[in-house]
Design an enzyme around this catalytic site. Sequence first.
Site, PDB file in Angstrom:
ATOM      1  N   THR A  33       0.856  -1.191   0.000  1.00 30.78           N
ATOM      2  CA  THR A  33       0.000   0.000   0.000  1.00 30.78           C
ATOM      3  C   THR A  33       0.886   1.233   0.000  1.00 30.78           C
ATOM      4  O   THR A  33       2.080   1.127  -0.313  1.00 30.78           O
ATOM      5  CB  THR A  33      -0.995  -0.059   1.191  1.00 30.78           C
ATOM      6  OG1 THR A  33      -1.934   1.008   1.073  1.00 30.78           O
ATOM      7  CG2 THR A  33      -0.293   0.043   2.540  1.00 30.78           C
ATOM      8  N   ASN A  34       0.344   2.402   0.284  1.00 23.15           N
ATOM      9  CA  ASN A  34       1.152   3.627   0.315  1.00 23.15           C
ATOM     10  C   ASN A  34       0.564   4.582   1.342  1.00 23.15           C
ATOM     11  O   ASN A  34      -0.446   4.276   1.979  1.00 23.15           O
ATOM     12  CB  ASN A  34       1.228   4.257  -1.083  1.00 23.15           C
ATOM     13  CG  ASN A  34      -0.153   4.624  -1.597  1.00 23.15           C
ATOM     14  OD1 ASN A  34      -0.829   5.473  -1.031  1.00 23.15           O
ATOM     15  ND2 ASN A  34      -0.594   3.965  -2.669  1.00 23.15           N
ATOM     16  N   HIS A  35       1.188   5.751   1.471  1.00 24.98           N
ATOM     17  CA  HIS A  35       0.827   6.668   2.557  1.00 24.98           C
ATOM     18  C   HIS A  35      -0.290   7.646   2.217  1.00 24.98           C
ATOM     19  O   HIS A  35      -0.489   8.616   2.933  1.00 24.98           O
ATOM     20  CB  HIS A  35       2.057   7.468   2.999  1.00 24.98           C
ATOM     21  CG  HIS A  35       3.018   6.672   3.836  1.00 24.98           C
ATOM     22  ND1 HIS A  35       2.630   6.027   4.977  1.00 24.98           N
ATOM     23  CD2 HIS A  35       4.328   6.408   3.676  1.00 24.98           C
ATOM     24  CE1 HIS A  35       3.664   5.408   5.509  1.00 24.98           C
ATOM     25  NE2 HIS A  35       4.716   5.608   4.724  1.00 24.98           N
TER      26      HIS A  35
END
Length: 224
Positions: A33-35
């Site tokens: 995933t990412n921020h």
Amino acid sequence: MVAFFQPKVLAGRRVLVTAGPTFEPIDPVRGITNHSSGKMGFAIARAAQEAGAQVTLVAGPVHLPTPRGVVRLDVQTAQQMHDTVLPAAPGHDVFVATAAVADWRPAASAQQKIKKQGDRRVPTLELTENPDILAAVARLPSPPYCVGFAAESENLLAHASEKRVRKNVPLIVGNVGPATFGRDHNALVLVDADGHREIPTADKLTLARALVRDIAGRLDSSRP
Ligand code: CTP
Ligand code: CA
């Protein structure tokens, strides 16, 4: 209260927004995933609703309250986001893609948790590319007015205009300054076929309201 006084520049329009990250499972307990916080997309959904639009918000995994009056559809993966957005898009006048869609997913997701091997061998992950949701919507026979966001760490204007052309969309919005995931204040640059203009630094709801007014103006000048 302030919302009550927002001019209804999108009255009668339907707006579809994607927001947040996607989550691409590796196995039942892990993923890529990412921020992305989802804040910009949620602010745009709220601003569009305040401006009189019927708003559909397709959200990746974020814990943000649904803006009042907005229809929210929760998804996890890029493929689910694609499969939710594509059939919905033809019923909308505007599509704003703020989601930080994972570009790749594990080619195969394990059914059971991957265990450490006795010989300490490290597993390798084979990745495969996710569908480009924005480009797919822009390829529809009569697409909504498509607005993309460009997440860049350098050469913002050059990358944003290249993305605009590559995805065949009329407008790309870039975040000015360093990576803004999770930050509450930044500035935006709007890149279209004629050039670019900036919306100066403000909180995300103020930026979203300014962007919504800008998009409404573009709809009024391009369509009845
Ligand atoms: N986007 C999308 N589906 C994807 C990837 C991106 O809809 N699979 C959308 C994003 O929501 C954003 C725009 O495309 O509106 C640009 O995303 P970005 O990640 O900046 O561009 P990419 O084309 O993925 O290129 P790169 O990550 O290599 O810069
Ligand atoms: Ca990307």
